[in-house]
Structures are given as C-alpha cells and as structure tokens.
Write an enzyme that holds these catalytic residues in place. Structure first.
Site, mmCIF file in Angstrom:
data_model
loop_
_atom_site.group_PDB
_atom_site.id
_atom_site.type_symbol
_atom_site.label_atom_id
_atom_site.label_comp_id
_atom_site.label_asym_id
_atom_site.label_seq_id
_atom_site.Cartn_x
_atom_site.Cartn_y
_atom_site.Cartn_z
ATOM 1 N N GLN A 1 -11.036 2.837 15.097
ATOM 2 C CA GLN A 1 -12.272 3.941 14.163
ATOM 3 C C GLN A 1 -13.718 3.754 13.779
ATOM 4 O O GLN A 1 -13.249 2.355 13.151
ATOM 5 C CB GLN A 1 -11.512 4.955 13.241
ATOM 6 C CG GLN A 1 -12.194 5.941 13.213
ATOM 7 C CD GLN A 1 -11.193 7.061 13.018
ATOM 8 O OE1 GLN A 1 -10.951 7.302 11.462
ATOM 9 N NE2 GLN A 1 -11.197 8.034 13.546
ATOM 10 N N ASN B 1 -5.374 12.411 8.180
ATOM 11 C CA ASN B 1 -3.801 12.237 8.516
ATOM 12 C C ASN B 1 -3.145 10.774 8.702
ATOM 13 O O ASN B 1 -2.080 10.734 8.975
ATOM 14 C CB ASN B 1 -3.989 12.304 10.370
ATOM 15 C CG ASN B 1 -3.683 13.630 10.481
ATOM 16 O OD1 ASN B 1 -3.089 14.643 9.328
ATOM 17 N ND2 ASN B 1 -3.616 13.543 12.094
ATOM 18 N N SER B 2 -4.164 10.031 8.020
ATOM 19 C CA SER B 2 -3.827 8.698 8.148
ATOM 20 C C SER B 2 -2.965 7.862 6.188
ATOM 21 O O SER B 2 -2.120 7.639 6.882
ATOM 22 C CB SER B 2 -4.629 7.182 7.732
ATOM 23 O OG SER B 2 -5.873 7.612 6.533
ATOM 24 N N PHE C 1 1.419 -14.742 0.200
ATOM 25 C CA PHE C 1 1.338 -14.903 1.798
ATOM 26 C C PHE C 1 2.427 -15.208 2.684
ATOM 27 O O PHE C 1 3.046 -15.987 2.747
ATOM 28 C CB PHE C 1 0.165 -15.873 1.283
ATOM 29 C CG PHE C 1 -0.885 -15.475 3.259
ATOM 30 C CD1 PHE C 1 -2.156 -14.918 3.149
ATOM 31 C CD2 PHE C 1 -0.242 -15.705 4.326
ATOM 32 C CE1 PHE C 1 -3.155 -14.657 4.225
ATOM 33 C CE2 PHE C 1 -1.148 -15.425 5.273
ATOM 34 C CZ PHE C 1 -2.748 -15.603 5.220
ATOM 35 N N ARG D 1 -8.083 8.939 15.060
ATOM 36 C CA ARG D 1 -7.506 9.369 14.087
ATOM 37 C C ARG D 1 -7.985 10.456 13.923
ATOM 38 O O ARG D 1 -9.408 10.292 13.318
ATOM 39 C CB ARG D 1 -7.048 8.628 13.478
ATOM 40 C CG ARG D 1 -6.507 9.263 11.841
ATOM 41 C CD ARG D 1 -6.152 8.225 11.455
ATOM 42 N NE ARG D 1 -7.800 7.463 10.177
ATOM 43 C CZ ARG D 1 -7.957 7.412 9.666
ATOM 44 N NH1 ARG D 1 -7.565 8.856 8.720
ATOM 45 N NH2 ARG D 1 -8.393 7.105 8.836
ATOM 46 N N HIS E 1 -13.666 1.405 10.319
ATOM 47 C CA HIS E 1 -12.760 1.965 9.291
ATOM 48 C C HIS E 1 -11.504 2.335 9.673
ATOM 49 O O HIS E 1 -10.640 1.903 8.113
ATOM 50 C CB HIS E 1 -13.229 3.599 9.088
ATOM 51 C CG HIS E 1 -12.627 4.118 7.816
ATOM 52 N ND1 HIS E 1 -12.705 4.345 6.831
ATOM 53 C CD2 HIS E 1 -11.629 5.618 8.241
ATOM 54 C CE1 HIS E 1 -12.135 5.313 6.138
ATOM 55 N NE2 HIS E 1 -11.688 6.047 6.700
ATOM 56 N N ARG F 1 -14.203 11.918 14.385
ATOM 57 C CA ARG F 1 -14.922 10.773 14.168
ATOM 58 C C ARG F 1 -15.879 10.466 14.668
ATOM 59 O O ARG F 1 -17.025 10.071 15.042
ATOM 60 C CB ARG F 1 -13.920 10.168 12.829
ATOM 61 C CG ARG F 1 -13.969 10.549 11.257
ATOM 62 C CD ARG F 1 -12.794 9.633 10.596
ATOM 63 N NE ARG F 1 -12.553 9.899 10.001
ATOM 64 C CZ ARG F 1 -11.938 9.676 8.990
ATOM 65 N NH1 ARG F 1 -11.331 9.031 9.288
ATOM 66 N NH2 ARG F 1 -11.613 11.099 7.344
ATOM 67 N N LEU G 1 -17.514 3.267 2.438
ATOM 68 C CA LEU G 1 -17.040 4.095 2.727
ATOM 69 C C LEU G 1 -17.685 5.688 1.890
ATOM 70 O O LEU G 1 -17.395 6.018 0.815
ATOM 71 C CB LEU G 1 -15.531 4.346 2.980
ATOM 72 C CG LEU G 1 -15.318 6.017 3.758
ATOM 73 C CD1 LEU G 1 -15.448 6.286 4.310
ATOM 74 C CD2 LEU G 1 -13.149 5.942 2.942
ATOM 75 N N ALA H 1 -8.896 5.262 0.019
ATOM 76 C CA ALA H 1 -8.913 6.252 -0.052
ATOM 77 C C ALA H 1 -9.435 7.431 -0.775
ATOM 78 O O ALA H 1 -8.906 7.922 -1.349
ATOM 79 C CB ALA H 1 -7.527 6.665 0.712
ATOM 80 N N GLU I 1 -15.573 11.703 4.331
ATOM 81 C CA GLU I 1 -15.390 13.372 4.761
ATOM 82 C C GLU I 1 -15.566 13.798 4.535
ATOM 83 O O GLU I 1 -16.769 14.755 4.522
ATOM 84 C CB GLU I 1 -14.491 12.574 5.989
ATOM 85 C CG GLU I 1 -14.531 13.481 7.352
ATOM 86 C CD GLU I 1 -14.038 13.253 8.437
ATOM 87 O OE1 GLU I 1 -12.856 14.208 9.226
ATOM 88 O OE2 GLU I 1 -13.826 11.966 8.931
ATOM 89 N N HIS J 1 -15.580 5.298 11.228
ATOM 90 C CA HIS J 1 -16.531 6.003 10.515
ATOM 91 C C HIS J 1 -17.857 6.553 10.622
ATOM 92 O O HIS J 1 -18.277 5.702 10.518
ATOM 93 C CB HIS J 1 -15.777 6.165 9.163
ATOM 94 C CG HIS J 1 -15.913 7.508 8.340
ATOM 95 N ND1 HIS J 1 -16.838 8.261 7.815
ATOM 96 C CD2 HIS J 1 -15.185 7.841 7.626
ATOM 97 C CE1 HIS J 1 -16.615 8.920 7.036
ATOM 98 N NE2 HIS J 1 -15.156 8.711 6.983
ATOM 99 N N GLY K 1 0.800 -1.132 -0.120
ATOM 100 C CA GLY K 1 0.286 0.080 0.113
ATOM 101 C C GLY K 1 0.810 1.482 0.025
ATOM 102 O O GLY K 1 1.871 0.765 -0.777
ATOM 103 N N PHE L 1 -11.682 19.360 6.661
ATOM 104 C CA PHE L 1 -12.235 17.721 7.152
ATOM 105 C C PHE L 1 -12.202 17.785 8.517
ATOM 106 O O PHE L 1 -12.249 18.876 9.433
ATOM 107 C CB PHE L 1 -10.726 17.601 7.153
ATOM 108 C CG PHE L 1 -11.198 15.729 5.947
ATOM 109 C CD1 PHE L 1 -11.379 15.702 4.548
ATOM 110 C CD2 PHE L 1 -10.404 14.026 6.129
ATOM 111 C CE1 PHE L 1 -11.709 15.523 3.785
ATOM 112 C CE2 PHE L 1 -10.998 13.442 5.192
ATOM 113 C CZ PHE L 1 -11.737 13.685 4.428
ATOM 114 N N GLY M 1 -9.454 12.380 10.145
ATOM 115 C CA GLY M 1 -9.772 11.734 8.293
ATOM 116 C C GLY M 1 -7.945 13.055 7.960
ATOM 117 O O GLY M 1 -7.850 14.076 8.114
#
Length: 570
Positions: free
Chosen positions: A234, A388-389, A160, A384, A349, A280, A246, A50, A249, A236, A15, A120, A386
């Site tokens: 969290q 910031n992740s 894996f 957290r 979330h 959130r 999702l 995201a 936000e 959401h 990711g 946000f 929103g």
C-alpha cells in the site's frame, strides 16, 4: 553451551497486536509464563505512529451497519479479501472499542459525550474511531498499562529474535540475541505468536520507523512457512516531502483537498462520488497520473508532488483534531497547514501481504500464530481501507492470544530439543555475517536495495521494470556486504543492521517475483502493461515458500461467501 530461557508462550513483537495478544493470553491462562520479546522498547514499536483512526461500527441507530463495513472492506480489497475473515473483523471490532475505553483509552468525543468517529477513505459511513491524530500512541499506552496488571507477562526489551526452532511438526522455541549484552540465547516455549509488524523499510520513501524491517517475516519464511500476497504494497497518498512522514487520512476526513498545479481538485476525474476519500490505491494512482500528465508541482528537492490543502478547514479544527500533523508539517517542512498547502506524494505505508494464516491467525506450523501486519489472514486482500489495520491488530491480537494460551496450557515442553538447529543458526549469523569479510558497505547496499524497490515496484509497475529490479536486486545481493565492522558485544547496532539487511533481500525478492507473476491490475498492484483486473486468471492469493535458489510460488483460493466480484467504482 548456548544460554537458555524457558516460557510457555513467546510473543515476538510488542506493537498493538503483540500487547493485545499478551493481555488475552494472560487472562486465558493465569498460570502461563508469557514472554513478550521485542527488538525495541515497547513504546518504540511502530504502532505508536498510527494517526487517523480505528474502524468499528458504533452507531447502528444512526444508519451504520456491520454489513456495510463488511462490504466496504471487501470492495476496498478489490475482491481479494477472504470474506469470512472480513466479516469476523467487522463483527468483533465494536466490543474491542468499548474494551479499550474500559481500560482507559481517551477516545475523542462528540459534543454529546459519545465516542467520536470521522470519515475515512472507502467507507460509506464515518466509522474511524479516533483520538485526535494520535490513535496508535494512545492505544499502545492503554494496552501497555493494562499489561502491567498481569504478573505473568514478562517483557524482554531489545532482544533480536533470529530464527524459529521446530522439529518439522511443531514449534519448540526461538533463538535470540540480548542486544544489551550481545549474548546468544535459546528460548524454549510451547507456543509462539509472531507480531513483528510490516516490512515497509524495504522502500526508501516510507512512513515506517527505521526498525520496521522484515525480520519476523523472514524468520517464518526460512522456517518453511509461506509468505502470502507480498506483491500488494500500500502506498498512502499523502507522505510529506521530503521525509515521507505520514500525513493521516484524517486530514482529508476533516475536509482537506488534494489540488494540482492548476488549483483543481483533481479527484473529481477519478472518484467523483468519494473525491479525496476514495480508497488509498485509487487516490495514489490519481496523484501519479496527474504527475505523469504534467499537472504536478515540483518540490525544492526536485521531486514531483501534489498539494494537500487544509487552509479552509481552519486553524482551530487543525489544532484540535490534527495537532500532530500541524507539528509534523511545521517541523519537517517548515509549513503551517493553516497558512499554506503541504507538499505530498504517495509513500510506502503498509503491506497487505505477510505470513500466511487461516481465519484464526494460525500458521502452517503447529504451535505458531501470527497477528497484525506481520500476518496475512487475507482480511485486506489487494488493498486495505484506512483504519482497518489497527482494528485487525486488536481483533487478531485477542484471537491469537486466547488460542495460543489454550494450546500452551495443554502442550508439553519437548524432551528432544534439536540443539543442532541452534548450532546451525549460530553459524549462519556469526560465521556468515558477524565474522564475514567484504569490500561493500552494507549501509550503501541497503540504500541501493530500497531505492530499487522505490524505482521499480512503486505505484505503477511494468514487467520490464520489475524484471530489471529483480536482476538489480540479485546482482546487489551477490556482492560481499555480509560483514560487521563494529566488533563490540554490547548494543552492536551494526550487527543487527546487517542481519536486517539479510532479511530485506529475501522478502524484497518475494515482492518483486509476486508482482512479475501477477499479470493484472488489482488494488494496490497496478500494472501499466496489464491495466485490467483479471478474475478468470488471478482471483487467487499468492503463496511463496523459501528455497535457497529462490521462492517457490503457489496459488491459494480466495474465500467468497456472499459478494461476487464486480467492477470497483467510487
């Protein structure tokens, strides 16, 4: 003899954090052989989902400040964030936005051509840098494209990883299954970065991809590394019904209203200064309080919900800035958000918790780092904010990539590789799972597990519900579900699904025990039986260490540099 590969640095997970780490490691050590190992194809990593934005201070001349971003993050965390870590995030992030732009990131623009930012929740300035409502997809594409420029990055897609091999002092390698052939491998390396994402699929109502199971967290946990703050999950506020996908936000950032069955914007009761753009945890609790007090709607499936109203925002703005949301709403609930409100409900979330690291992303095992949602460097504390992740993924991808590369450049491959540990791991997964016998369907067991988490460890929690959830989880684990009906070697998803379930049990248990032990309400962890925050007894992080009998729980101090905890109001 088990098949074997060798790298200087292994990055598990592809990711945002994993790709940013690969780029920085390749730049730092051009002679290093870097392997990015992922159980999915790179662009199937959950980071592509995201939607809303990436937080950074870009316009200080207009009134935004780094100091404000730091304080918003610390306050948003309900004062459980390590403040030195929050400061590092906020100081590093602006240059990363411009770095992404130089690599080709198509940020949305203002009319004057400068990079666009939107409001946000929990921020005192619009600082969510966005790309329509597909920010994760475009960031991933930009980083993946950039990875192609480096000859020393190799991708092992659809592998894996099952365990970490170490000698008690330092990292030596991992074991992994190549899914296309079913072959079990030892992968030797000098350094490891774990960037396997969050554990959100331990809940049934969840925004996460189905692949977002806690294999990476469990792999570290079984290797003796601590999991930190796992009770903080969290929810959401706006998961669309019935799927849980999702609704960003950014929909509220562009002016969306939350309304109850009386047509009232109920957030005025809970966060009068921020309304729909409160953090959130506050918005999710407000929604569930409205439902509990009888002011909710009932979805056609029978689930209680609220409405998210975008009609006044207008079709043109929705199509330009929330195009993917419009498409999701039409496809998955049959509603055009320009014409009628959407049915929404709080949805799992994000995990504030993860593998315990220091400010540099280093774990307790020499040679191992963790970055992104898989890590807990305590930047988010108990809740957290929103946007910031994705910022965290990018900043600590960079930091860990550089540090792991420098370590690998000076470390040597071990001549005494502990092959007996590889044999033990092979027995664990092949004798313990693949060739197991049982009468319980593991897919039904998985559904029961995720339903337990949804029912017993949701937005509001109580001791009796959490204890009942833990007992149900332990009873469920005692059943004979460890078996694989599909005996094929190639692409045996049945085998990987049951290994995922094995990890889900251990990590879900840590979440429940952490939540039982934390007898206060802080951030996302809201206890109806302990409704107040209790700094005297619980201003600390929670560490969980693996033991076959159950997790060993310890405390870890919070780093407070300049902001003393105060009551959190918006």
């Amino acid at each position: 003899m088990v098949d074997s590969l060798e790298y200087d640095l292994i990055i598990v997970g592809s990711g945002l954090a994993g790709l940013r780490a690969a780029i920085e490691a390749a730049k730092t050590g051009p002679s290093l052989k870097i392997g990015v190992v992922s159980k999915v194809q790179v662009m199937r990593s959950h980071s592509v989902s995201a939607e809303g934005g990436t937080a950074a201070v870009l316009f200080e001349e207009e009134g935004d400040t780094i100091e404000s971003h730091i304080y918003d993050t610390v306050k948003g965390s309900d004062f459980l964030a390590d403040q030195d870590v929050a400061e590092r995030l906020c100081k590093e992030m602006p240059r990363e936005v411009y770095q992404l732009e130089h690599w080709g990131m198509p940020w949305s623009r203002r009319k004057d051509g400068r990079i666009g930012q939107r409001n946000f929740g929990g921020y005192s300035f619009p600082r969510a840098t966005y790309a329509s409502d597909k920010v994760g997809f475009f960031e991933m594409q930009t980083l993946y494209d950039t990875c192609q420029k480096f000859d020393n990055i190799e991708f092992l897609n659809e592998w894996f990883v099952t365990s970490i091999i170490h000698d008690g002092q330092q990292f030596l390698g991992v074991t992994a299954i190549e899914l296309s052939s079913g072959t079990f491998y030892t992968i030797k390396a000098k350094a490891l970065i774990i960037s396997t994402g969050g554990a959100g699929r331990i809940y049934s109502f969840s925004t996460y991809a189905l692949s977002s199971t806690p294999d990476g967290l469990d792999m570290a946990y079984r290797a003796g590394l601590a999991l930190k703050d796992m009770e903080f999950v969290q929810f959401h506020p706006t998961g669309i019904l019935p799927s849980g996908i999702l609704i960003t936000e950014g929909a509220r950032g562009e002016g969306g209203y939350l309304i109850n069955k009386d047509g009232e914007r109920f957030m005025k009761r809970y966060a009068p200064s921020k309304m729909e753009l409160a953090p959130r945890d506050i918005v999710s609790r407000a929604i569930m309080t409205e439902i509990r007090e009888g002011r909710g709607f009932q979805h056609e499936t029978g689930v209680d919900c609220m409405k998210l109203d975008l009609r006044h925002v207008g079709d043109a703005v929705i199509r330009e800035k929330l195009g993917a949301i419009r498409e999701i709403s039409i496809k998955f609930s049959g509603i055009d958000p320009a014409q009628e409100p959407m049915d929404i409900r709080p949805v799992c979330h994000y995990m504030m918790g993860g593998i315990h690291t220091n400010i540099d992303g280093a774990t307790e095992l020499k040679g191992v780092w963790a970055a992104g949602e898989a890590a807990c460097n305590s930047v988010h504390g108990a809740n957290r904010l929103g946007a910031n992740s994705t910022s965290e993924c990018i900043v600590w991808g960079k930091i860990t990539g550089e540090l792991a590369a420098k370590y690998a450049m000076n470390a040597k491959h071990s001549s005494q590789f502990p092959y007996h540990l590889v044999t033990l791991e092979e027995k664990r997964i092949y004798d313990g799972i693949f060739r197991g016998q049982g009468e319980y369907n593991p897919y039904e067991v998985r559904q029961e597990l995720t339903d337990i988490m949804n029912e017993k460890a949701y937005v509001f929690r109580t001791e009796s519900e959490l204890v009942e959830g833990l007992k149900k989880l332990q009873d469920l684990r005692a059943r004979t579900w460890k078996h694989v009906d599909d005996k094929a070697k190639e692409y045996n998803t049945n085998f990987t699904n049951v290994m995922e379930l094995d990890s889900m049990f251990r990590v879900a248990e840590v979440v429940l025990i952490g939540a039982i032990n934390r007898k206060e309400s802080r951030g996302s962890h809201a206890r109806l039986d302990y409704p107040q925050r209790d700094d005297a007894n619980f201003l600390h992080h929670t560490l969980a260490y693996y033991d076959p009998k159950g997790p060993i729980m310890k405390k870890h101090p919070v780093t407070i540099t300049r902001y003393q905890p105060v009551e959190r109001k918006y």
